[in-house]
Motif scaffolding. Structure first.
Motif, PDB file in Angstrom:
ATOM      1  N   GLY A 161      44.951  65.032 -60.104  1.00 58.38           N
ATOM      2  CA  GLY A 161      44.899  65.098 -61.558  1.00 58.38           C
ATOM      3  C   GLY A 161      46.061  64.355 -62.172  1.00 58.38           C
ATOM      4  N   ASN A 162      46.054  64.210 -63.486  1.00 58.96           N
ATOM      5  CA  ASN A 162      47.128  63.494 -64.154  1.00 58.96           C
ATOM      6  C   ASN A 162      48.462  64.236 -64.106  1.00 58.96           C
ATOM      7  OD1 ASN A 162      45.652  65.242 -66.035  1.00 58.96           O
ATOM      8  ND2 ASN A 162      47.055  64.491 -67.601  1.00 58.96           N
ATOM      9  N   CYS A 163      48.460  65.512 -63.784  1.00 57.85           N
ATOM     10  CA  CYS A 163      49.703  66.273 -63.643  1.00 57.85           C
ATOM     11  C   CYS A 163      50.143  66.406 -62.191  1.00 57.85           C
ATOM     12  CB  CYS A 163      49.556  67.663 -64.264  1.00 57.85           C
ATOM     13  SG  CYS A 163      49.287  67.658 -66.040  1.00 57.85           S
ATOM     14  N   LEU A 222      39.541  69.823 -58.488  1.00 53.92           N
ATOM     15  CA  LEU A 222      39.425  68.629 -59.317  1.00 53.92           C
ATOM     16  C   LEU A 222      40.723  68.271 -60.035  1.00 53.92           C
ATOM     17  CD1 LEU A 222      35.895  69.414 -60.741  1.00 53.92           C
ATOM     18  CD2 LEU A 222      36.474  67.753 -58.954  1.00 53.92           C
ATOM     19  N   GLY A 223      41.849  68.606 -59.432  1.00 51.82           N
ATOM     20  CA  GLY A 223      43.135  68.149 -59.943  1.00 51.82           C
ATOM     21  C   GLY A 223      43.887  69.131 -60.811  1.00 51.82           C
ATOM     22  N   ASP A 224      45.140  68.762 -61.064  1.00 53.50           N
ATOM     23  CA  ASP A 224      46.112  69.565 -61.801  1.00 53.50           C
ATOM     24  C   ASP A 224      46.260  70.950 -61.172  1.00 53.50           C
ATOM     25  OD1 ASP A 224      46.466  67.374 -63.398  1.00 53.50           O
ATOM     26  OD2 ASP A 224      45.711  68.289 -65.229  1.00 53.50           O
ATOM     27  N   SER A 225      46.558  70.933 -59.889  1.00 51.71           N
ATOM     28  CA  SER A 225      46.633  72.182 -59.128  1.00 51.71           C
ATOM     29  C   SER A 225      47.972  72.899 -59.269  1.00 51.71           C
ATOM     30  CB  SER A 225      46.359  71.913 -57.644  1.00 51.71           C
ATOM     31  OG  SER A 225      45.046  71.440 -57.484  1.00 51.71           O
ATOM     32  N   LEU A 226      49.094  72.181 -59.189  1.00 52.22           N
ATOM     33  CA  LEU A 226      50.390  72.852 -59.120  1.00 52.22           C
ATOM     34  C   LEU A 226      51.232  72.756 -60.386  1.00 52.22           C
ATOM     35  CD1 LEU A 226      51.534  71.946 -55.485  1.00 52.22           C
ATOM     36  CD2 LEU A 226      50.208  73.916 -56.280  1.00 52.22           C
ATOM     37  N   ASN A 227      51.193  71.646 -61.071  1.00 52.45           N
ATOM     38  CA  ASN A 227      52.090  71.431 -62.203  1.00 52.45           C
ATOM     39  C   ASN A 227      51.414  71.792 -63.521  1.00 52.45           C
ATOM     40  OD1 ASN A 227      53.773  70.165 -64.220  1.00 52.45           O
ATOM     41  ND2 ASN A 227      54.683  68.973 -62.572  1.00 52.45           N
ATOM     42  N   HIS A 228      52.183  72.405 -64.426  1.00 55.90           N
ATOM     43  CA  HIS A 228      51.605  72.790 -65.722  1.00 55.90           C
ATOM     44  C   HIS A 228      51.431  71.602 -66.649  1.00 55.90           C
ATOM     45  CE1 HIS A 228      55.865  72.766 -66.822  1.00 55.90           C
ATOM     46  NE2 HIS A 228      55.501  72.750 -68.089  1.00 55.90           N
ATOM     47  N   GLY A 229      52.191  70.546 -66.465  1.00 61.12           N
ATOM     48  CA  GLY A 229      52.052  69.353 -67.290  1.00 61.12           C
ATOM     49  C   GLY A 229      52.813  69.467 -68.598  1.00 61.12           C
ATOM     50  N   PRO A 230      53.216  68.357 -69.171  1.00 63.28           N
ATOM     51  CA  PRO A 230      54.044  68.375 -70.374  1.00 63.28           C
ATOM     52  C   PRO A 230      53.315  68.783 -71.654  1.00 63.28           C
ATOM     53  CG  PRO A 230      53.521  66.125 -69.773  1.00 63.28           C
ATOM     54  CD  PRO A 230      52.993  67.004 -68.666  1.00 63.28           C
ATOM     55  N   ARG A 231      51.981  68.732 -71.656  1.00 62.18           N
ATOM     56  CA  ARG A 231      51.235  69.094 -72.878  1.00 62.18           C
ATOM     57  C   ARG A 231      50.800  70.545 -72.893  1.00 62.18           C
ATOM     58  NH1 ARG A 231      46.573  64.867 -73.283  1.00 62.18           N
ATOM     59  NH2 ARG A 231      46.412  65.516 -71.120  1.00 62.18           N
ATOM     60  N   ASN A 232      51.014  71.248 -71.787  1.00 63.01           N
ATOM     61  CA  ASN A 232      50.604  72.649 -71.685  1.00 63.01           C
ATOM     62  C   ASN A 232      51.833  73.544 -71.671  1.00 63.01           C
ATOM     63  OD1 ASN A 232      47.758  72.108 -71.259  1.00 63.01           O
ATOM     64  ND2 ASN A 232      48.327  71.413 -69.221  1.00 63.01           N
ATOM     65  N   PRO A 233      51.688  74.760 -72.152  1.00 64.97           N
ATOM     66  CA  PRO A 233      52.810  75.695 -72.006  1.00 64.97           C
ATOM     67  C   PRO A 233      52.952  76.094 -70.538  1.00 64.97           C
ATOM     68  CG  PRO A 233      50.871  76.828 -72.839  1.00 64.97           C
ATOM     69  CD  PRO A 233      50.538  75.361 -72.790  1.00 64.97           C
ATOM     70  N   VAL A 234      54.101  76.613 -70.185  1.00 69.20           N
ATOM     71  CA  VAL A 234      54.259  77.153 -68.834  1.00 69.20           C
ATOM     72  C   VAL A 234      53.406  78.413 -68.784  1.00 69.20           C
ATOM     73  CG1 VAL A 234      55.865  78.162 -67.175  1.00 69.20           C
ATOM     74  CG2 VAL A 234      56.575  76.207 -68.574  1.00 69.20           C
ATOM     75  N   HIS A 259      46.969  74.516 -62.740  1.00 69.32           N
ATOM     76  CA  HIS A 259      48.272  74.321 -63.384  1.00 69.32           C
ATOM     77  C   HIS A 259      49.346  75.275 -62.875  1.00 69.32           C
ATOM     78  CE1 HIS A 259      47.158  71.088 -66.063  1.00 69.32           C
ATOM     79  NE2 HIS A 259      46.062  71.739 -66.410  1.00 69.32           N
ATOM     80  N   GLY A 260      49.334  75.551 -61.569  1.00 69.16           N
ATOM     81  CA  GLY A 260      50.410  76.319 -60.955  1.00 69.16           C
ATOM     82  C   GLY A 260      50.410  77.796 -61.229  1.00 69.16           C
ATOM     83  N   CYS A 261      49.333  78.327 -61.789  1.00 66.56           N
ATOM     84  CA  CYS A 261      49.264  79.754 -62.132  1.00 66.56           C
ATOM     85  C   CYS A 261      48.815  80.560 -60.913  1.00 66.56           C
ATOM     86  CB  CYS A 261      48.319  79.972 -63.298  1.00 66.56           C
ATOM     87  SG  CYS A 261      48.194  81.707 -63.790  1.00 66.56           S
ATOM     88  N   GLU A 262      49.714  81.386 -60.402  1.00 69.81           N
ATOM     89  CA  GLU A 262      49.410  82.172 -59.208  1.00 69.81           C
ATOM     90  C   GLU A 262      48.280  83.171 -59.448  1.00 69.81           C
ATOM     91  OE1 GLU A 262      51.741  84.886 -55.869  1.00 69.81           O
ATOM     92  OE2 GLU A 262      52.778  84.337 -57.717  1.00 69.81           O
ATOM     93  N   ALA A 263      48.289  83.857 -60.582  1.00 71.54           N
ATOM     94  CA  ALA A 263      47.241  84.850 -60.870  1.00 71.54           C
ATOM     95  C   ALA A 263      45.868  84.193 -60.964  1.00 71.54           C
ATOM     96  CB  ALA A 263      47.566  85.608 -62.157  1.00 71.54           C
ATOM     97  N   ALA A 264      45.779  83.050 -61.655  1.00 74.48           N
ATOM     98  CA  ALA A 264      44.496  82.346 -61.781  1.00 74.48           C
ATOM     99  C   ALA A 264      44.027  81.835 -60.423  1.00 74.48           C
ATOM    100  CB  ALA A 264      44.618  81.197 -62.775  1.00 74.48           C
TER     101      ALA A 264
END
Length: 181
Positions: free
Chosen positions: A71-73, A34-46, A10-15
């Motif tokens: 991923g879906n994001c 397995l997906g959702d690599s860069l975008n945090h998505g609308p259901r997750n906080p930044v 979800h785009g987290c540099e530290a993780a």
């Protein structure tokens, strides 16, 4: 062959940095995203340390070792930053043992909606952010959890497959769950 699995960065540099350090230390041949690599998505906080361009740069350093699914994001805009393909909804991976891994994010196929599988196949997905490694009838299901947004009290984690043993490991080295496939 040893494989390393990560999902829901979800785009987290530290993780991402922490995940890549664990990948390098594991001695795994391939990094499977397995997906959702860069975008945090609308259901997750930044997430704290949210920096999709930096995450893309970090991942691109390993482009020749990465097998990735969408991923879906994830979107076509994300693909523009990445130097490896990641827009497929799924991929098959054949292990040396002859077993097959069905790699997907989990929003289309999962333990409740299985793709066509043979006995002994493994469905590998993220999406739920919940670690899982268990039999599912004549198949197996494996979820490495999430590096950024773990749920249900779990720690941030990744997955490993070696010698037909799948396991989910926290970044402090604790095996959360494991199973033989």
């Amino acid at each position: 062959m040893k494989l390393f699995f990560a999902s829901d960065l979800h785009g987290c540099e530290a993780a991402t940095k922490r995940m890549l350090e664990a990948y390098k230390a594991s001695g795994s041949k391939h990094l499977i995203l397995l997906g959702d690599s860069l975008n945090h998505g609308p259901r997750n906080p930044v997430p704290q340390y949210y920096n999709p361009p930096a995450v893309a740069e970090l991942l691109n350093e390993y482009q020749d070792s990465i097998i990735a699914v969408r991923g879906n994001c994830d979107s076509e805009v994300d693909q523009m930053l990445l130097q490896f393909p990641m827009m497929s909804d799924y991929a098959w991976l054949l292990l040396e043992s002859g077993k097959r891994l069905f790699l997907t994010h989990g929003h289309l196929y999962n333990g409740n909606k299985l793709p066509p599988l043979r006995d002994g196949d493994v469905i590998v997905h993220g999406h739920t952010h919940i670690p899982l490694a268990q039999s599912l009838g004549s198949h197996f299901i494996f979820n490495p959890g999430s590096t950024t947004f773990p749920r249900e009290g779990y720690k941030p984690s990744y997955g490993l497959l070696e010698n037909d043993v799948i396991r989910v490991v926290s970044f402090d080295g604790e095996t959360i769950v494991q199973s033989s496939i």
